[in-house]
Design an enzyme around this catalytic site. Structure first.
Site, short mmCIF file in Angstrom:
data_model
loop_
_atom_site.label_atom_id
_atom_site.label_comp_id
_atom_site.label_asym_id
_atom_site.label_seq_id
_atom_site.Cartn_x
_atom_site.Cartn_y
_atom_site.Cartn_z
N HIS A 101 0.85 -1.20 0.00
CA HIS A 101 0.00 0.00 0.00
C HIS A 101 0.88 1.24 0.00
CE1 HIS A 101 0.77 -1.23 4.14
NE2 HIS A 101 0.68 0.05 4.50
N HIS A 110 0.94 5.09 1.19
CA HIS A 110 0.30 6.14 2.01
C HIS A 110 0.39 7.46 1.25
CE1 HIS A 110 0.52 4.11 6.09
NE2 HIS A 110 1.40 3.38 5.42
P1 AMP Z 1 1.98 0.32 7.41
O1 AMP Z 1 2.65 0.56 8.72
O2 AMP Z 1 2.66 1.03 6.27
O3 AMP Z 1 1.76 -1.16 7.14
O4 AMP Z 1 0.57 1.02 7.51
C1 AMP Z 1 -0.63 0.35 7.78
C2 AMP Z 1 -1.69 1.42 7.88
O5 AMP Z 1 -2.94 0.79 7.80
C3 AMP Z 1 -1.65 2.21 9.20
O6 AMP Z 1 -1.45 3.60 8.93
C4 AMP Z 1 -3.01 1.94 9.82
O7 AMP Z 1 -3.56 3.06 10.46
C5 AMP Z 1 -3.84 1.52 8.61
N1 AMP Z 1 -4.95 0.62 8.92
C6 AMP Z 1 -4.90 -0.53 9.64
N2 AMP Z 1 -6.12 -1.08 9.73
C7 AMP Z 1 -6.96 -0.25 9.05
C8 AMP Z 1 -8.37 -0.26 8.78
N3 AMP Z 1 -9.18 -1.25 9.24
N4 AMP Z 1 -8.89 0.75 8.05
C9 AMP Z 1 -8.10 1.74 7.58
N5 AMP Z 1 -6.77 1.81 7.80
C10 AMP Z 1 -6.21 0.83 8.53
#
Ligand code: AMP
Length: 133
Positions: A98, A100
């Protein structure tokens, strides 16, 4: 086992979806750095950037650019950070590719927590030689 993002794509977990097509889903991050912080998520659960086929990456970047424009025009942010945490060591929490996109504002006080190193004499050239491709 399905990742949280696959569950979101398949509707098992609620989310605020901003865009969806065959190759990606765009949602709002549940814990935003700033409101509007969004995630461009590959449909296939590639664990990291490194496993994703180039053509899919091109598409994700195209969608990321559209999302970036939308953030700038709608929220009036002054800039954005595009971040891919690539592997656990980098801070990646969800092992499903993903991007950001984080809205940023002038003097908003947010910054990455990195500290920077310096190269010893001759070391930078050595790294340069090793890393050419
Ligand atoms: P990463 O550390 O790059 O893997 O980021 C994962 C991101 O996913 C974090 O910023 C979380 O806040 C976001 N996240 C986790 N669960 C959810 C969810 N159910 N809905 C939206 N965002 C999420």
């Amino acid at each position: 086992m399905k990742t949280v993002f696959t569950k979101i794509r398949e509707g098992e977990i609620p989310s605020v979806k901003l865009h969806e097509d065959a190759f990606c889903t765009v949602i709002l991050d549940i814990n935003p750095v700033h409101k509007g912080h969004l995630l461009v998520i590959s449909s296939e659960p590639y664990p990291t950037f490194s496993e994703c086929p180039p053509q899919t990456l091109h598409h994700l970047m195209d969608i990321a650019q559209q999302a970036d424009k939308k953030l700038r025009t709608t929220l009036g942010c002054d800039g954005t950070n595009l971040v891919i945490n690539n592997g656990k060591a980098s801070g990646q929490e969800v092992p499903h590719l993903h991007i950001h996109i984080i809205p940023r504002y002038n003097n908003d006080g947010q910054k990455f927590g990195f500290t920077k190193e310096t190269y010893a004499e001759g070391e930078m050239a050595k790294y340069g030689e090793q890393l050419k491709f």
